[in-house]
Design an enzyme around this catalytic site. Structure first.
Site, PDB file in Angstrom:
ATOM      1  N   ASP A  74       0.854  -1.187   0.000  1.00 34.96           N
ATOM      2  CA  ASP A  74       0.000   0.000   0.000  1.00 34.96           C
ATOM      3  C   ASP A  74       0.893   1.241   0.000  1.00 34.96           C
ATOM      4  O   ASP A  74       2.108   1.123   0.096  1.00 34.96           O
ATOM      5  CB  ASP A  74      -0.945   0.014   1.222  1.00 34.96           C
ATOM      6  CG  ASP A  74      -0.202  -0.302   2.500  1.00 34.96           C
ATOM      7  OD1 ASP A  74       0.960   0.135   2.650  1.00 34.96           O
ATOM      8  OD2 ASP A  74      -0.771  -0.975   3.380  1.00 34.96           O
ATOM      9  N   ASP A  76       1.611   4.956   1.674  1.00 32.34           N
ATOM     10  CA  ASP A  76       1.356   5.830   2.817  1.00 32.34           C
ATOM     11  C   ASP A  76       1.888   7.223   2.522  1.00 32.34           C
ATOM     12  O   ASP A  76       2.951   7.374   1.917  1.00 32.34           O
ATOM     13  CB  ASP A  76       2.038   5.279   4.066  1.00 32.34           C
ATOM     14  CG  ASP A  76       1.563   3.876   4.410  1.00 32.34           C
ATOM     15  OD1 ASP A  76       0.346   3.677   4.501  1.00 32.34           O
ATOM     16  OD2 ASP A  76       2.408   2.975   4.571  1.00 32.34           O
ATOM     17  N   ASP A 158       9.399   3.754  13.300  1.00 32.20           N
ATOM     18  CA  ASP A 158      10.013   2.612  13.974  1.00 32.20           C
ATOM     19  C   ASP A 158      11.426   2.296  13.477  1.00 32.20           C
ATOM     20  O   ASP A 158      12.392   2.386  14.230  1.00 32.20           O
ATOM     21  CB  ASP A 158       9.099   1.367  13.914  1.00 32.20           C
ATOM     22  CG  ASP A 158       8.495   1.098  12.541  1.00 32.20           C
ATOM     23  OD1 ASP A 158       8.874   1.789  11.574  1.00 32.20           O
ATOM     24  OD2 ASP A 158       7.656   0.181  12.433  1.00 32.20           O
TER      25      ASP A 158
HETATM   26  P1  ATP Z   1       3.731  -2.664   4.964  1.00 29.96           P
HETATM   27  O1  ATP Z   1       2.625  -1.697   4.606  1.00 29.96           O
HETATM   28  O2  ATP Z   1       4.450  -3.235   3.826  1.00 29.96           O
HETATM   29  O3  ATP Z   1       3.334  -3.654   5.976  1.00 29.96           O
HETATM   30  P2  ATP Z   1       4.852  -0.308   6.172  1.00 29.96           P
HETATM   31  O4  ATP Z   1       6.255   0.001   6.598  1.00 29.96           O
HETATM   32  O5  ATP Z   1       4.231   0.585   5.173  1.00 29.96           O
HETATM   33  O6  ATP Z   1       4.875  -1.813   5.699  1.00 29.96           O
HETATM   34  P3  ATP Z   1       2.626   0.329   7.835  1.00 29.96           P
HETATM   35  O7  ATP Z   1       2.061  -0.467   8.953  1.00 29.96           O
HETATM   36  O8  ATP Z   1       1.808   0.541   6.615  1.00 29.96           O
HETATM   37  O9  ATP Z   1       3.998  -0.369   7.477  1.00 29.96           O
HETATM   38  O10 ATP Z   1       3.065   1.726   8.450  1.00 29.96           O
HETATM   39  C1  ATP Z   1       3.504   2.794   7.641  1.00 29.96           C
HETATM   40  C2  ATP Z   1       4.680   3.494   8.305  1.00 29.96           C
HETATM   41  O11 ATP Z   1       4.271   4.018   9.561  1.00 29.96           O
HETATM   42  C3  ATP Z   1       5.860   2.591   8.604  1.00 29.96           C
HETATM   43  O12 ATP Z   1       6.738   2.467   7.524  1.00 29.96           O
HETATM   44  C4  ATP Z   1       6.515   3.303   9.774  1.00 29.96           C
HETATM   45  O13 ATP Z   1       7.304   4.371   9.331  1.00 29.96           O
HETATM   46  C5  ATP Z   1       5.324   3.885  10.511  1.00 29.96           C
HETATM   47  N1  ATP Z   1       4.862   3.003  11.602  1.00 29.96           N
HETATM   48  C6  ATP Z   1       3.901   2.059  11.522  1.00 29.96           C
HETATM   49  N2  ATP Z   1       3.722   1.449  12.691  1.00 29.96           N
HETATM   50  C7  ATP Z   1       4.593   2.011  13.547  1.00 29.96           C
HETATM   51  C8  ATP Z   1       4.891   1.826  14.933  1.00 29.96           C
HETATM   52  N3  ATP Z   1       4.247   0.905  15.667  1.00 29.96           N
HETATM   53  N4  ATP Z   1       5.838   2.612  15.483  1.00 29.96           N
HETATM   54  C9  ATP Z   1       6.484   3.549  14.760  1.00 29.96           C
HETATM   55  N5  ATP Z   1       6.260   3.771  13.459  1.00 29.96           N
HETATM   56  C10 ATP Z   1       5.321   3.014  12.847  1.00 29.96           C
HETATM   57 MG    MG Z   2       2.240   0.535   4.482  1.00 30.30          MG
END
Ligand code: ATP
Ligand code: MG
Length: 467
Positions: A74, A76, A158
């Site tokens: 996805d 963001d 994170d």
């Molecule tokens: P994917 O969507 O492929 O699972 P993602 O890195 O995009 O991976 P998301 O859960 O969509 O993960 O979150 C988007 C962004 O928000 C992350 O890349 C990170 O920078 C931040 N993020 C998400 N969850 C946390 C958390 N628990 N603590 C700190 N930052 C977070």
């Molecule tokens: Mg994501």
């Protein structure tokens, strides 16, 4: 491939996880990301926000995954606009979340997640801010709605590899935490002090493992070190959030590897306590059954086939059943009620940890019930079972148990043949079955029991049925 993506970009010499207040800026000559690689809708959201006078970037997983040549799950967006301001800009936007408020902009089936820049807020925040941000006594962040600058936002993310911002206008990457360095070295590294960051949000331990499995990265040693000791903190996470996280762990196409890492880092036990105990008691059977179920899931996902969380949970929990059934039987309960009660108790207990919704717990029970019914094939029973909407899942589950070494007296093969057989062949299969039972002088249950089935291997096909 990485070389190509980063072109002439040179590694920064400093490799500490501490974020910088000014980012490393990679111009479009230093990396191979182009705006055309991102979702059209996500780029439109960024541009609309910029037009309205806000800062906006693509961030997180999409930048990371595209740098690695992977298709993002996805897209963001991070912006200086508050969720309400985002909603005001887009007719198709909705504000969601409490602990972490953000805006979802809907384009048909695609949802672009738009998060406002946030600041990391130190422990002991002012009381008056407590409706925006708060922590419990162990430092866990309960609400995270203090907004901040882009620099603040990079710090509160994170992992270094998740703190990369893509500027669609200049096609530049802003790197505040040496994320590009860690992508090149295939490392999952927390930003800031690992222990504190895990205490703030223990789910980050699960995320570390999830990304390590998905990207085939190592967890950098300082980020890995505190995990085992802090793993039990997952018990404090609300069960509904853990359900979402567990689906992400096991339905992303890398479940088998993820499971191995969860076990390695002692994170499996706080999620599935009864299954972890079964894994300890009976590692070969439990490990094989769970890993096989997860490998099948990964394969189905790779082939674009649908997967059901119920089947997955049925497999994850099944090895924990026999000890409970036995325990109840030893207290004098007949096999069928013992199986029913053990199944009910196990699911109820598990739901306190991970809130599995009813729409999944019911099919879990049905898949398990099917295991008691599949051995009972006499008369019209086999044909009735074939018509049961849960037959296929029950049959697949039976094969899984056999793959894990459970002795069922060739039941899986029998059902495989039965499904392929013509009507008259089926009738003769049922007759043969009756004859064999007659020769053996009793029903199928006792016959198998004489075969020396090891009770500890898994819930039996015969004992609960007692047919
Ligand atoms: P994917 O969507 O492929 O699972 P993602 O890195 O995009 O991976 P998301 O859960 O969509 O993960 O979150 C988007 C962004 O928000 C992350 O890349 C990170 O920078 C931040 N993020 C998400 N969850 C946390 C958390 N628990 N603590 C700190 N930052 C977070
Ligand atoms: Mg994501």
């Amino acid at each position: 491939m990485l070389k190509k993506l980063f072109k002439s970009f040179r590694l920064p010499l400093k490799r500490k996880a501490h974020p910088r207040s000014t980012p490393e800026v990679l111009s479009n000559r230093q990396h191979a990301l182009q705006r055309a690689k991102f979702s059209r809708n996500a780029v439109n959201v960024v541009e609309r926000l910029q037009h309205a006078g806000y800062q906006a970037y693509l961030v997180g997983g999409c930048v990371r995954d595209l740098l690695l040549g992977l298709q993002p799950k996805d897209f963001d967006v991070a912006t200086s606009a508050t969720p309400e301001q985002v909603r005001a800009e887009f007719r198709n936007a909705r504000v969601i979340g409490r602990r972490f408020k953000l805006a979802h902009v809907h384009f048909g089936r695609e949802i672009i997640e738009v998060a406002t820049f946030r600041a990391n807020h130190p422990q002991g925040d002012d009381e008056e801010d407590s409706h925006l941000s708060s922590r419990n006594e162990s430092g866990r962040i309960l609400r995270d709605n203090v907004y901040g600058s882009l620099e603040d936002d990079a710090q509160r993310r994170d992992f270094t590899i998740n703190a990369l911002y893509f500027d669609v206008t200049g096609e530049r990457i802003l790197d505040y935490a040496h994320g590009v360095h860690d992508i090149r070295n295939r490392l999952i590294r927390l930003i800031g002090d690992p222990e504190q960051r895990y205490l703030e949000d223990p789910v980050r331990m699960l995320r570390a493992v999830r990304f390590a499995a998905k990207l085939d990265f190592d967890i950098e040693k300082h980020s890995a070190a505190p995990i085992r000791q802090l793993a039990s903190k997952l018990r404090d996470i609300p069960s509904a959030r853990l359900f979402d996280e567990v689906l992400k762990l096991f339905l992303a196409g890398y479940a088998e590897h993820t499971f191995d890492l969860l076990v390695e880092y002692d994170l499996f036990a706080p999620l599935f306590p009864a299954s972890a105990a079964a894994l300890k008691r009976n590692p070969d059977y439990t490990g094989t059954l769970i890993r096989q179920a997860l490998a099948n899931t990964d394969e189905r996902i790779a082939q674009g086939k649908p997967v059901t969380p119920a089947f997955l949970f049925a497999a994850l929990l099944w090895p924990a059943l026999p000890a409970r059934v036995l325990h109840l039987q030893e207290r004098g309960m007949p096999p069928i009620p013992a199986m029913q009660e053990a199944a009910h108790d196990l699911i109820t207990e598990q739901c306190q940890r991970i809130a599995i919704p009813k729409r999944f717990t019911l099919p879990i029970r049905e898949i398990w019930d099917m295991q008691e019914r599949l051995p009972r094939r006499s008369g019209k029973r086999a044909d009735l079972l074939l018509e049961n909407p849960r037959f296929r899942a029950g049959y697949d589950f039976l094969l899984l148990r056999e793959d894990a070494g459970e002795e069922t007296g060739g039941l899986g093969d029998w059902w495989t043949d039965y499904q392929d057989a013509t009507d008259s062949e089926r009738r003769s299969m049922i007759r043969d079955l009756a004859n064999r039972q007659e020769e053996a002088g009793d029903g199928p249950a006792k016959k198998r029991r004489r075969g020396g089935r090891n009770k500890r291997r898994g819930p039996s096909t015969d004992a609960p049925a007692g047919d």
